[in-house]
Design a protein around this motif. Structure first.
Motif, PDB file in Angstrom:
ATOM      1  N   HIS A   1       0.851  -1.194   0.000  1.00  0.00           N
ATOM      2  CA  HIS A   1       0.000   0.000   0.000  1.00  0.00           C
ATOM      3  C   HIS A   1       0.886   1.243   0.000  1.00  0.00           C
ATOM      4  N   PRO A   2       0.485   2.311  -0.700  1.00  0.00           N
ATOM      5  CA  PRO A   2       1.314   3.527  -0.761  1.00  0.00           C
ATOM      6  C   PRO A   2       1.682   4.117   0.588  1.00  0.00           C
ATOM      7  N   LEU A   3       0.857   3.889   1.615  1.00  0.00           N
ATOM      8  CA  LEU A   3       1.151   4.443   2.941  1.00  0.00           C
ATOM      9  C   LEU A   3       1.951   3.488   3.830  1.00  0.00           C
ATOM     10  N   ALA A   4       2.239   2.285   3.333  1.00  0.00           N
ATOM     11  CA  ALA A   4       2.878   1.262   4.167  1.00  0.00           C
ATOM     12  C   ALA A   4       4.287   1.633   4.580  1.00  0.00           C
ATOM     13  N   ASP A   5       4.949   2.501   3.803  1.00  0.00           N
ATOM     14  CA  ASP A   5       6.319   2.873   4.137  1.00  0.00           C
ATOM     15  C   ASP A   5       6.399   3.967   5.200  1.00  0.00           C
ATOM     16  N   LYS A   6       5.267   4.559   5.547  1.00  0.00           N
ATOM     17  CA  LYS A   6       5.276   5.622   6.554  1.00  0.00           C
ATOM     18  C   LYS A   6       5.338   5.015   7.955  1.00  0.00           C
ATOM     19  N   GLU A   7       6.046   5.679   8.853  1.00  0.00           N
ATOM     20  CA  GLU A   7       6.119   5.198  10.230  1.00  0.00           C
ATOM     21  C   GLU A   7       4.833   5.489  10.979  1.00  0.00           C
ATOM     22  N   VAL A   8       4.234   6.629  10.737  1.00  0.00           N
ATOM     23  CA  VAL A   8       2.979   7.028  11.372  1.00  0.00           C
ATOM     24  C   VAL A   8       2.092   7.620  10.289  1.00  0.00           C
ATOM     25  N   ILE A   9       0.785   7.311  10.355  1.00  0.00           N
ATOM     26  CA  ILE A   9      -0.150   7.775   9.337  1.00  0.00           C
ATOM     27  C   ILE A   9      -1.101   8.782   9.965  1.00  0.00           C
ATOM     28  N   ASP A  10      -1.255   9.929   9.308  1.00  0.00           N
ATOM     29  CA  ASP A  10      -2.303  10.865   9.720  1.00  0.00           C
ATOM     30  C   ASP A  10      -3.644  10.281   9.289  1.00  0.00           C
ATOM     31  N   LEU A  11      -4.598  10.316  10.205  1.00  0.00           N
ATOM     32  CA  LEU A  11      -5.863   9.618   9.958  1.00  0.00           C
ATOM     33  C   LEU A  11      -6.547  10.114   8.684  1.00  0.00           C
ATOM     34  N   ASN A  12      -6.429  11.415   8.373  1.00  0.00           N
ATOM     35  CA  ASN A  12      -7.120  11.923   7.190  1.00  0.00           C
ATOM     36  C   ASN A  12      -6.545  11.383   5.886  1.00  0.00           C
ATOM     37  N   GLU A  13      -5.355  10.748   5.954  1.00  0.00           N
ATOM     38  CA  GLU A  13      -4.775  10.142   4.758  1.00  0.00           C
ATOM     39  C   GLU A  13      -5.551   8.899   4.311  1.00  0.00           C
TER      40      GLU A  13
END
Length: 306
Positions: free
Chosen positions: A177-189
């Protein structure tokens, strides 16, 4: 109705053989013992003792009541012993309610400790209704419940509410998933994503809905599963993303990644609710302490994020 205390006086007279000896054993005066016997004979409607030389012996009715007095004395002694065992936590029973994801991480180790400390106590253990978590306690059908409470819930007088832990929700994403590399995800993403639901209506779903609303969107649930393992399977298949509590993610599916979320981070509050009167039982106090200790061992430190 026959007076139990007078029956025990009769037993003392028959056992001792004289009113004087019975009075000495009981700490009464002979006159008081004679008055008690006269009153008991009036209640029984028949003579209970007859003179024999300087002593007395029971009539058939007196012997019958003496035998029953012995049974009563034995039953009272057994009751006193049982009461002492109950108050000491050696015997008894507890009725406990819990919700599914608290079972293996909190309730199981707490019950194992309870069994070791109070092996004679029987536990009636059942899943609680997730939409009405502590009503079994309110209605007196359970002594303690492990529950997720909403901010508006009030347990009221006569109940003890003990905080166990805060269980944050994490984002569950399919591998790649495109967000899988982030350490923390902003909920609005996650606002434009299709979602896999994992919570039934009630106190466990509300933190998700409320946090998404605070982030400016409503989750688009395209698949609904009330089982975390199944929900992770749907996510792993690329059918959507989800928010699931860390307590429910101890068994991570190999096809998903788990990331913390923020702005805001949904959290469900896990507590124990007990009736104040039930806390007189040492076993229940011990169970409550064991639950707190189980919660303090960081049960959320289970799934790996990768």
């Amino acid at each position: 109705m026959l007076d139990v205390r007078r029956l025990q006086v009769l037993r003392a007279v028959v056992t001792s053989g004289t009113v004087t000896a019975a009075a000495a054993h009981l700490g009464y005066t002979p006159s008081a013992v004679s008055q008690q016997m006269a009153a008991l004979e009036k209640q029984a409607g028949t003579a209970l003792l007859e003179r024999v030389g300087r002593g007395v012996r029971p009539t058939a009715a007196g012997l019958l009541l003496t035998e029953h007095a012995a049974l009563i004395s034995s039953a009272v002694a057994q009751a006193e012993t049982a009461l002492a065992d109950l108050r000491a936590g050696r015997i008894g029973s507890l009725s406990v309610r819990y919700f599914a994801t608290a079972g293996s991480t909190l309730v199981a180790p707490a019950l194992a400790r309870l069994r070791a400390e109070h092996p004679g106590v029987r536990v009636d253990l059942e899943l609680a209704d997730p939409e009405d978590p502590f009503q079994e306690v309110v209605r007196g059908r359970a002594d303690l419940a492990v529950v997720v409470l909403r901010a508006r819930d009030r347990v009221g007088d006569g109940f003890r509410l003990v905080h166990l832990l805060d269980d944050p929700y994490a984002a569950v994403l399919p591998l790649g998933h495109p967000l899988a590399d982030k350490e923390v995800i902003d909920l609005n993403e996650l606002s434009g994503e299709q979602w896999v639901g994992s919570e039934p209506p009630g106190p466990c779903l509300e933190p998700v809905i409320d946090s998404c609303a605070a982030a400016g969107f409503s989750p688009d649930f395209v698949i609904q599963s009330e089982d975390y393992a199944t929900a992770q399977g749907f996510v792993a298949a690329g059918l959507g993303v989800g928010l699931m509590p860390r307590l429910g993610l101890r068994g991570r599916h190999p096809g998903v990644v788990i990331r913390p979320v923020r702005n805001p981070e949904p959290v469900r509050v896990i507590s124990a609710v007990a009736r104040e009167t039930a806390l007189d039982q040492p076993a229940l106090r011990g169970l409550l302490t064991a639950l707190q200790d189980a919660a303090a061992t960081d049960p959320l430190d289970g799934p790996s994020a990768d």
